[in-house]
Design an enzyme around this catalytic site. Structure first.
Site, PDB file in Angstrom:
ATOM      1  N   ARG A 208       0.851  -1.184   0.000  1.00  0.00           N
ATOM      2  CA  ARG A 208       0.000   0.000   0.000  1.00  0.00           C
ATOM      3  C   ARG A 208       0.889   1.237   0.000  1.00  0.00           C
ATOM      4  O   ARG A 208       1.884   1.287   0.725  1.00  0.00           O
ATOM      5  CB  ARG A 208      -0.934   0.020   1.221  1.00  0.00           C
ATOM      6  CG  ARG A 208      -2.093  -0.962   1.128  1.00  0.00           C
ATOM      7  CD  ARG A 208      -3.101  -0.517   0.085  1.00  0.00           C
ATOM      8  NE  ARG A 208      -4.288  -1.357   0.028  1.00  0.00           N
ATOM      9  CZ  ARG A 208      -4.443  -2.367  -0.806  1.00  0.00           C
ATOM     10  NH1 ARG A 208      -3.457  -2.692  -1.628  1.00  0.00           N
ATOM     11  NH2 ARG A 208      -5.563  -3.065  -0.815  1.00  0.00           N
ATOM     12  N   GLU A 237      -3.238   7.834  -4.760  1.00  0.00           N
ATOM     13  CA  GLU A 237      -3.642   7.345  -6.090  1.00  0.00           C
ATOM     14  C   GLU A 237      -5.074   7.787  -6.384  1.00  0.00           C
ATOM     15  O   GLU A 237      -5.924   7.794  -5.495  1.00  0.00           O
ATOM     16  CB  GLU A 237      -3.559   5.810  -6.133  1.00  0.00           C
ATOM     17  CG  GLU A 237      -2.168   5.251  -6.043  1.00  0.00           C
ATOM     18  CD  GLU A 237      -2.157   3.721  -6.099  1.00  0.00           C
ATOM     19  OE1 GLU A 237      -3.187   3.131  -6.510  1.00  0.00           O
ATOM     20  OE2 GLU A 237      -1.147   3.120  -5.723  1.00  0.00           O
ATOM     21  N   HIS A 254       0.365   0.557 -10.022  1.00  0.00           N
ATOM     22  CA  HIS A 254      -0.416  -0.346  -9.175  1.00  0.00           C
ATOM     23  C   HIS A 254      -0.906  -1.555  -9.978  1.00  0.00           C
ATOM     24  O   HIS A 254      -2.094  -1.880  -9.984  1.00  0.00           O
ATOM     25  CB  HIS A 254      -1.600   0.392  -8.548  1.00  0.00           C
ATOM     26  CG  HIS A 254      -2.141  -0.277  -7.320  1.00  0.00           C
ATOM     27  ND1 HIS A 254      -2.781   0.408  -6.316  1.00  0.00           N
ATOM     28  CD2 HIS A 254      -2.131  -1.586  -6.924  1.00  0.00           C
ATOM     29  CE1 HIS A 254      -3.148  -0.432  -5.374  1.00  0.00           C
ATOM     30  NE2 HIS A 254      -2.772  -1.643  -5.715  1.00  0.00           N
TER      31      HIS A 254
END
Length: 382
Positions: A208, A237, A254
C-alpha cells in the site's frame, strides 16, 4: 438478480452471466445511483464501500476481487446483514513474479552472476509476503521476515525486527494498510527508517502506498547515498506525485497483481462465493476460460548459462520497464489529466501471463537449472 461490478474485473460475463444481469460501471466513479437496484456488488480496491454508497440499495452481498479490504467499511456491512467476501491470495503469485522480475533487473545492474547472493527482507508475511518468502527460499536466497502480528501469534516462528529486515540487500513491503492497533502500518517507513537505507540497497513497495511517508521518501532520494526504489503503489492514487516518479528507479501504476491469472482468479473466487450464497453448484472454472498465452514455449540449448537463462525467461514473461515507461509518459501530461491517465493505464493494461503458462525446454540434463525453473513456477517439458 442484478449484479453491479467494476468494469475492470475480467471474465464477468463468462462467470456471472448465468446467475443474473451483469452491469459494468467505472469502479472509482461508482455512485449510490449505480448500485441502488443491485443485489450483488463486485468491486476492486478503488471503490470505497460504505454507508454512503449502499444506503437505500438492496445489495445483500459485496465481494472485492482483491486481497486488501481497507476500502470496505466492515462494521456497517455487518450491522446491515450484508455478506462480504474478499479474494485472499488471488493475485499473490502475480505480485511474486513482479518482484522476481525486479530482482532479475537489479542483479543485472549490480553485475551479479548469482542473484541468490542477495539477502531479502520481507515486511509483511501474509498471502503475498508469505508466498514470496517461500519462493525465494526455494531458489536459495537468504530471506528475513518481519511481521509483528504473526510473530505475536507464533512466538517460535523465524521472524526478525524491522531494523534487521531493513538491513538486507533488498527490502520488499507487503503489509496491509492499518492505522490502529498495536502495529499500525500507516507510514511504517518514515524519515528515520528511510535514513537507514544505503546506496546499493533496493526498496520495493507492492503493498500500500501509504505504508511509506512519500514526502520523507522524496527527501531521502534527493539526498546522498540514496537507495534504489521501486514503487508499484503510491500515496494519493490516482493523483500521484510526479516528483517522486522522477526519482524512483522503477515506477508502475499499481499493477503488480495484474497478471491475467491473478485478476481472473479473484473473479473466480467471487463467483464461487456467490454460488454458495445462491445455493447452486459452480459450473465454470478458470482453466476453461483463460485464452491461449501469447508466449507458450522457451527452449534453451546446452550453452545457456544458468542466470542468463533465468533472466531471459522471467523477463520474457514480464519486464517492468515497459510499465515504467508508460507511467513516466503520463507524468508529462497536464496536471489535470494525470490522474485519469493513471487509471487509464490500469483499465487498458496489456495482457500479462504468469510463468505457469510457459513451458521451458532444456537441451541438456541440468538438474540445478531444472530445479530453479520449477521453483519459479514454469512448466518443464518432460
Amino acid at each position: 438478480m442484478i449484479i453491479v461490478a467494476d468494469e475492470n474485473i475480467p471474465l464477468l460475463e463468462p462467470f456471472f452471466g448465468d446467475l443474473g444481469e451483469v452491469r459494468r460501471v467505472p469502479g472509482r466513479a461508482m455512485t449510490a445511483a449505480d448500485v441502488r437496484e443491485a443485489d450483488i456488488l463486485l468491486v476492486r480496491s478503488v471503490t470505497r464501500v460504505d454507508q454512503r454508497l449502499l444506503a437505500g440499495s438492496r445489495v445483500r452481498f459485496v465481494g472485492t476481487a482483491t486481497i486488501g479490504t481497507d476500502h470496505i467499511e466492515h462494521g456497517w456491512l455487518d450491522a446491515q446483514g450484508i455478506r462480504f467476501e474478499a479474494a485472499p491470495g488471488c493475485n499473490a503469485n502475480s505480485v511474486v513474479e513482479y518482484v522476481l522480475s525486479v530482482l532479475v533487473l537489479h542483479a543485472q545492474r549490480q553485475g551479479l552472476a548469482d542473484w541468490t547472493s542477495l539477502s531479502v527482507g520481507i515486511v509483511g508475511a501474509g498471502n503475498v509476503g508469505g508466498a514470496l518468502a517461500r519462493t525465494l527460499a526455494g531458489l536459495g536466497f537468504a530471506v528475513r521476515v518481519n511481521d509483528p502480528p504473526r510473530q505475536a501469534r507464533d512466538p517460535g516462528g523465524d521472524y526478525v525486527s524491522l531494523a534487521e529486515a531493513l538491513a538486507c540487500d533488498v527490502v520488499s513491503l507487503h503489509t496491509p494498510l492499518t492505522t490502529c492497533g498495536s502495529d499500525p502500518t500507516y507510514q511504517l517507513l518514515g524519515a528515520s527508517e528511510l535514513a537507514r537505507l544505503r546506496a546499493g540497497q533496493l526498496l520495493i513497495n507492492t503493498g500500500r502506498g501509504e505504508v511509506i511517508d512519500g514526502s520523507a521518501l522524496l527527501r531521502r532520494l534527493q539526498a546522498a547515498n540514496a537507495p534504489e526504489v521501486v514503487l508499484d503503489v503510491w500515496e494519493n492514487e490516482p493523483a500521484i506525485a510526479p516528483e517522486l516518479v522522477s526519482r524512483v528507479w522503477l515506477g508502475t501504476p499499481h499493477i503488480a497483481g495484474y497478471s491475467l491469472e491473478g485478476k481472473a482468479r479473484g473473479t473466480e473466487m467471487l463467483y464461487q462465493a456467490v454460488c454458495r450464497l445462491q445455493g447452486v453448484a459452480p459450473t465454470r472454472e478458470l482453466g476453461q476460460l483463460l485464452p491461449e498465452p501469447p508466449l507458450e514455449r522457451l527452449c534453451f540449448t546446452g550453452s545457456a548459462q544458468d542466470f542468463t537463462a533465468v533472466a531471459t525467461a522471467v523477463n520474457a514473461c514480464y519486464d517492468p520497464r515497459s510499465d515504467d515507461a508508460r507511467l513516466r509518459y503520463t507524468m508529462r501530461l497536464a496536471a489535470t489529466h494525470r490522474a485519469a491517465a493513471f487509471d487509464g493505464l490500469r483499465k487498458h493494461y496489456p495482457v500479462r501471463r504468469e510463468h505457469a503458462s510457459v513451458t521451458v525446454t532444456l537441451a541438456e540434463a541440468n538438474e540445478s537449472l531444472r530445479r530453479t525453473f520449477r521453483a519459479l513456477g514454469f512448466r518443464l517439458e518432460a
